[in-house]
Design a protein around this motif. Sequence first.
Motif, short mmCIF file in Angstrom:
data_model
loop_
_atom_site.label_atom_id
_atom_site.label_comp_id
_atom_site.label_asym_id
_atom_site.label_seq_id
_atom_site.Cartn_x
_atom_site.Cartn_y
_atom_site.Cartn_z
N HIS A 7 5.34 -2.52 -6.60
CA HIS A 7 5.70 -3.62 -7.50
C HIS A 7 7.20 -3.54 -7.80
CE1 HIS A 7 1.37 -4.22 -8.65
NE2 HIS A 7 1.33 -2.95 -8.29
N GLY A 40 8.79 -11.27 -9.89
CA GLY A 40 9.21 -10.19 -8.98
C GLY A 40 8.42 -10.24 -7.70
N LYS A 41 8.36 -9.09 -7.02
CA LYS A 41 7.69 -9.05 -5.72
C LYS A 41 6.59 -7.99 -5.73
CE LYS A 41 11.79 -8.26 -3.78
NZ LYS A 41 12.93 -8.11 -2.86
N ARG A 42 5.59 -8.27 -4.90
CA ARG A 42 4.47 -7.32 -4.75
C ARG A 42 4.29 -7.10 -3.26
NH1 ARG A 42 -1.27 -6.43 -6.76
NH2 ARG A 42 -2.52 -6.31 -4.86
N PHE A 43 4.32 -5.82 -2.84
CA PHE A 43 4.14 -5.50 -1.42
C PHE A 43 2.84 -4.73 -1.25
CE2 PHE A 43 8.30 -6.68 0.15
CZ PHE A 43 9.12 -6.56 -0.96
N GLU A 44 2.06 -5.12 -0.24
CA GLU A 44 0.87 -4.36 0.11
C GLU A 44 1.13 -3.70 1.47
OE1 GLU A 44 -2.59 -6.84 -0.03
OE2 GLU A 44 -2.50 -7.08 -2.21
N LEU A 45 1.12 -2.37 1.48
CA LEU A 45 1.39 -1.63 2.72
C LEU A 45 0.11 -0.96 3.18
CD1 LEU A 45 4.11 -1.58 0.85
CD2 LEU A 45 4.90 0.11 2.49
N GLU A 46 -0.31 -1.28 4.41
CA GLU A 46 -1.48 -0.63 5.00
C GLU A 46 -0.98 0.65 5.69
OE1 GLU A 46 -4.83 -2.17 5.61
OE2 GLU A 46 -4.32 -3.69 4.12
N ILE A 59 7.07 6.15 1.18
CA ILE A 59 6.93 4.77 0.67
C ILE A 59 7.84 4.55 -0.53
CG2 ILE A 59 5.35 3.16 -0.46
CD1 ILE A 59 3.18 4.18 1.49
N ALA A 62 11.25 4.07 0.84
CA ALA A 62 11.39 2.73 1.45
C ALA A 62 11.44 1.67 0.35
CB ALA A 62 10.20 2.48 2.37
N LEU A 67 12.56 -2.27 0.19
CA LEU A 67 11.71 -3.29 -0.46
C LEU A 67 12.37 -3.84 -1.73
CD1 LEU A 67 8.20 -1.59 -0.09
CD2 LEU A 67 9.45 -3.02 1.53
N PHE B 31 11.04 5.06 8.55
CA PHE B 31 9.82 5.13 7.72
C PHE B 31 8.62 4.90 8.63
CE2 PHE B 31 12.25 5.50 4.01
CZ PHE B 31 13.24 4.52 3.97
N SER B 36 1.03 -2.14 8.45
CA SER B 36 1.41 -3.54 8.18
C SER B 36 1.90 -3.68 6.74
CB SER B 36 0.20 -4.45 8.39
OG SER B 36 -0.74 -4.21 7.34
N ARG B 38 2.44 -6.79 3.63
CA ARG B 38 2.35 -8.19 3.19
C ARG B 38 3.15 -8.30 1.89
NH1 ARG B 38 -2.42 -11.36 2.68
NH2 ARG B 38 -3.13 -9.82 1.19
N GLY B 40 4.03 -10.49 -1.55
CA GLY B 40 3.59 -11.56 -2.46
C GLY B 40 4.48 -11.59 -3.68
N LYS B 41 3.94 -12.18 -4.76
CA LYS B 41 4.74 -12.35 -5.97
C LYS B 41 4.04 -11.67 -7.15
CE LYS B 41 4.58 -16.91 -5.30
NZ LYS B 41 4.81 -18.36 -5.33
N ARG B 42 4.88 -11.24 -8.10
CA ARG B 42 4.36 -10.64 -9.34
C ARG B 42 5.05 -11.34 -10.50
NH1 ARG B 42 3.31 -5.13 -11.82
NH2 ARG B 42 4.51 -5.13 -13.75
#
Lengths: 86, 86
Positions: A7, A40-46, A59, A62, A67, B31, B36, B38, B40-42
């Motif tokens: 986040h 703000g921004k939300r990143f989902e990292l698999e 992470i 990074a 990010l 890194f 993957s 993705r 998004g927004k927060r």
Amino acid sequence: MPRVVVHVMPKPEILDPQGKAVAGALPRLGFEGIASVRQGKRFELEVEGAVTDEVLATIREAAATLLSNPVIEDVVQVEVEGEAAH
Amino acid sequence: MPRVVVHVMPKPEILDPQGKAVAGALPRLGFEGIASVRQGKRFELEVEGAVTDEVLATIREAAATLLSNPVIEDVVQVEVEGEAAH
């Protein structure tokens, strides 16, 4: 595959035009009672394999360098989905 | 002032060029291990007064109509900061 969510929010002292625009639109659309909005921004990292402390450290690094823009943004949270926030 | 956080992500089937760009940059910057990304927004909404069920319903509606584009995005979580997610 395990997932880590990062986040990122604008630093509090930084002007947030997007947030201001949303805050301004809300009452016009009938949504009352919201004093301010910040976006703000939300990143989902698999993650490939287990989320070890080493992977989390990677992470976090990074997040702080790629990010987010450390001059205007803060990494407010790094959480392994399904676990309590770190 | 109580705060409600709204999380918005692109729908899984939607192409996420920003996420792809970040995922591509990560290994180039050393890194490894991220399959993957993705993006998004927060949103952080400061609420005037208590966060009642009515206020939460208003915020959910604003999230579905103003804070996200229902054609390409999902509201994945609405949480009152300091409380368990709803």
